[in-house]
Write a protein that holds these residues in place. Sequence first.
Motif, PDB file in Angstrom:
ATOM      1  N   GLN A  73       0.899  -1.342   0.244  1.00 15.76           N
ATOM      2  CA  GLN A  73      -0.493   0.078   0.034  1.00 15.76           C
ATOM      3  C   GLN A  73       0.722   0.861  -0.375  1.00 15.76           C
ATOM      4  O   GLN A  73       1.095   2.419  -0.884  1.00 15.76           O
ATOM      5  CB  GLN A  73      -0.824  -0.249   1.199  1.00 15.76           C
ATOM      6  CG  GLN A  73      -1.705  -0.973   1.240  1.00 15.76           C
ATOM      7  CD  GLN A  73      -2.383  -1.222  -0.570  1.00 15.76           C
ATOM      8  OE1 GLN A  73      -3.354  -0.153  -1.108  1.00 15.76           O
ATOM      9  NE2 GLN A  73      -2.780  -2.260  -0.142  1.00 15.76           N
ATOM     10  N   GLN A  74       2.369   1.150   0.134  1.00 17.11           N
ATOM     11  CA  GLN A  74       2.587   1.831   0.536  1.00 17.11           C
ATOM     12  C   GLN A  74       3.560   2.735  -0.761  1.00 17.11           C
ATOM     13  O   GLN A  74       3.889   3.914  -1.085  1.00 17.11           O
ATOM     14  CB  GLN A  74       3.908   2.245   1.446  1.00 17.11           C
ATOM     15  CG  GLN A  74       4.748   3.682   1.567  1.00 17.11           C
ATOM     16  CD  GLN A  74       4.125   4.452   2.497  1.00 17.11           C
ATOM     17  OE1 GLN A  74       3.223   4.196   3.086  1.00 17.11           O
ATOM     18  NE2 GLN A  74       4.436   5.509   1.833  1.00 17.11           N
ATOM     19  N   ALA A  75       3.750   1.497  -0.896  1.00 20.72           N
ATOM     20  CA  ALA A  75       4.417   1.329  -2.824  1.00 20.72           C
ATOM     21  C   ALA A  75       3.195   1.740  -4.028  1.00 20.72           C
ATOM     22  O   ALA A  75       4.406   2.048  -4.367  1.00 20.72           O
ATOM     23  CB  ALA A  75       5.498   0.030  -3.398  1.00 20.72           C
ATOM     24  N   LYS A  76       1.919   1.640  -2.993  1.00 20.54           N
ATOM     25  CA  LYS A  76       1.168   2.443  -4.589  1.00 20.54           C
ATOM     26  C   LYS A  76       1.123   3.651  -4.279  1.00 20.54           C
ATOM     27  O   LYS A  76       0.895   4.476  -5.356  1.00 20.54           O
ATOM     28  CB  LYS A  76      -0.378   1.953  -4.834  1.00 20.54           C
ATOM     29  CG  LYS A  76       0.049   0.088  -4.503  1.00 20.54           C
ATOM     30  CD  LYS A  76      -1.657  -0.295  -4.729  1.00 20.54           C
ATOM     31  CE  LYS A  76      -3.088   0.163  -4.366  1.00 20.54           C
ATOM     32  NZ  LYS A  76      -3.326  -0.495  -4.409  1.00 20.54           N
ATOM     33  N   LEU A  77       1.777   4.533  -3.188  1.00 20.41           N
ATOM     34  CA  LEU A  77       1.421   5.632  -2.799  1.00 20.41           C
ATOM     35  C   LEU A  77       3.013   6.588  -3.799  1.00 20.41           C
ATOM     36  O   LEU A  77       2.393   7.487  -4.344  1.00 20.41           O
ATOM     37  CB  LEU A  77       1.583   6.471  -1.922  1.00 20.41           C
ATOM     38  CG  LEU A  77       0.885   5.973  -0.799  1.00 20.41           C
ATOM     39  CD1 LEU A  77       1.265   6.183   0.669  1.00 20.41           C
ATOM     40  CD2 LEU A  77      -0.224   6.496  -1.127  1.00 20.41           C
ATOM     41  N   ILE A  78       3.264   5.631  -4.409  1.00 21.53           N
ATOM     42  CA  ILE A  78       4.835   6.082  -5.256  1.00 21.53           C
ATOM     43  C   ILE A  78       4.360   6.381  -6.814  1.00 21.53           C
ATOM     44  O   ILE A  78       4.645   7.610  -7.435  1.00 21.53           O
ATOM     45  CB  ILE A  78       5.649   4.804  -5.367  1.00 21.53           C
ATOM     46  CG1 ILE A  78       6.714   5.102  -4.069  1.00 21.53           C
ATOM     47  CG2 ILE A  78       7.010   5.939  -6.970  1.00 21.53           C
ATOM     48  CD1 ILE A  78       7.598   4.042  -3.958  1.00 21.53           C
ATOM     49  N   CYS A  79       2.889   6.008  -6.976  1.00 21.87           N
ATOM     50  CA  CYS A  79       2.487   5.892  -8.303  1.00 21.87           C
ATOM     51  C   CYS A  79       1.323   7.003  -8.452  1.00 21.87           C
ATOM     52  O   CYS A  79       0.843   7.480  -9.243  1.00 21.87           O
ATOM     53  CB  CYS A  79       1.476   4.790  -8.375  1.00 21.87           C
ATOM     54  SG  CYS A  79       2.715   2.958  -8.617  1.00 21.87           S
ATOM     55  N   GLY A  80       1.349   8.246  -6.703  1.00 22.67           N
ATOM     56  CA  GLY A  80       0.104   8.926  -7.197  1.00 22.67           C
ATOM     57  C   GLY A  80       0.282   9.771  -7.689  1.00 22.67           C
ATOM     58  O   GLY A  80       1.572  10.358  -7.895  1.00 22.67           O
ATOM     59  N   ARG A  81      -0.479  10.110  -8.504  1.00 21.07           N
ATOM     60  CA  ARG A  81       0.140  11.174  -9.954  1.00 21.07           C
ATOM     61  C   ARG A  81       1.354  11.257 -10.703  1.00 21.07           C
ATOM     62  O   ARG A  81       1.885  12.255 -11.330  1.00 21.07           O
ATOM     63  CB  ARG A  81       0.098  13.053  -8.837  1.00 21.07           C
ATOM     64  CG  ARG A  81      -0.813  13.161  -8.539  1.00 21.07           C
ATOM     65  CD  ARG A  81      -0.312  14.438  -7.313  1.00 21.07           C
ATOM     66  NE  ARG A  81      -1.567  14.648  -5.880  1.00 21.07           N
ATOM     67  CZ  ARG A  81      -2.827  15.627  -6.416  1.00 21.07           C
ATOM     68  NH1 ARG A  81      -2.871  16.471  -7.902  1.00 21.07           N
ATOM     69  NH2 ARG A  81      -3.159  15.983  -5.572  1.00 21.07           N
ATOM     70  N   CYS A  82       0.954   9.728 -10.959  1.00 25.54           N
ATOM     71  CA  CYS A  82       2.574   9.564 -11.680  1.00 25.54           C
ATOM     72  C   CYS A  82       1.800   9.808 -13.311  1.00 25.54           C
ATOM     73  O   CYS A  82       0.730   9.395 -13.338  1.00 25.54           O
ATOM     74  CB  CYS A  82       2.465   8.292 -11.658  1.00 25.54           C
ATOM     75  SG  CYS A  82       3.820   7.822 -12.946  1.00 25.54           S
ATOM     76  N   PRO A  83       2.673  10.806 -13.772  1.00 22.84           N
ATOM     77  CA  PRO A  83       2.180  10.847 -15.128  1.00 22.84           C
ATOM     78  C   PRO A  83       2.027  10.044 -16.458  1.00 22.84           C
ATOM     79  O   PRO A  83       1.862   9.637 -17.339  1.00 22.84           O
ATOM     80  CB  PRO A  83       3.140  11.431 -16.215  1.00 22.84           C
ATOM     81  CG  PRO A  83       4.061  11.839 -15.015  1.00 22.84           C
ATOM     82  CD  PRO A  83       4.175  10.857 -13.966  1.00 22.84           C
ATOM     83  N   VAL A  84       2.809   8.511 -16.474  1.00 18.98           N
ATOM     84  CA  VAL A  84       2.432   6.936 -16.730  1.00 18.98           C
ATOM     85  C   VAL A  84       2.520   5.952 -16.095  1.00 18.98           C
ATOM     86  O   VAL A  84       2.054   4.976 -16.467  1.00 18.98           O
ATOM     87  CB  VAL A  84       3.942   6.828 -17.584  1.00 18.98           C
ATOM     88  CG1 VAL A  84       4.134   8.008 -18.632  1.00 18.98           C
ATOM     89  CG2 VAL A  84       4.741   6.747 -16.612  1.00 18.98           C
ATOM     90  N   VAL A  85       0.790   6.241 -15.633  1.00 22.72           N
ATOM     91  CA  VAL A  85       0.335   4.986 -14.221  1.00 22.72           C
ATOM     92  C   VAL A  85      -0.573   4.241 -15.833  1.00 22.72           C
ATOM     93  O   VAL A  85       0.102   2.980 -15.206  1.00 22.72           O
ATOM     94  CB  VAL A  85      -0.547   5.445 -13.618  1.00 22.72           C
ATOM     95  CG1 VAL A  85      -1.243   6.487 -13.780  1.00 22.72           C
ATOM     96  CG2 VAL A  85      -0.517   4.811 -12.597  1.00 22.72           C
ATOM     97  N   ALA A  86      -0.850   4.747 -16.925  1.00 22.73           N
ATOM     98  CA  ALA A  86      -1.892   4.039 -17.531  1.00 22.73           C
ATOM     99  C   ALA A  86      -0.613   3.265 -18.409  1.00 22.73           C
ATOM    100  O   ALA A  86      -0.637   1.562 -18.312  1.00 22.73           O
ATOM    101  CB  ALA A  86      -3.036   5.057 -18.384  1.00 22.73           C
TER     102      ALA A  86
END
Length: 110
Positions: free
Chosen positions: A42-55
């Motif tokens: 769950q903490q690791a997923k926070l790195i993806c927050g607002r990531c421009p290339v998450v999709a």
Amino acid sequence: MKAVSGETIERGTASLQTDWAPLGNCVTNDPDALFVRGAAQQQAKLICGRCPVVAECLADALDNRTEFGVWGAMTERERRAMLRRHPKVTSWWNLFNSARVAESGTVKVS
């Protein structure tokens, strides 16, 4: 901007980035932080927050059946569940790309 009836407004033709990896939020973080177990995911997923290339990241992980790590803000368990729920999707990249292009496409005001 106010649209006039019958006017066509271009919102852009944004599509998924083919060379997405260097653009991710994870580039500046410890890569091992995304390959954790349990609650740490769950903490690791926070790195993806607002990531421009998450999709792009998620599409790549789903298309390649990536088994380990957090990719595209989803854990391996979440990705497996998504694949089970949508077995007929043959290309997540194409699906996400089509959705993005449709979302940012041309709008005709009537």
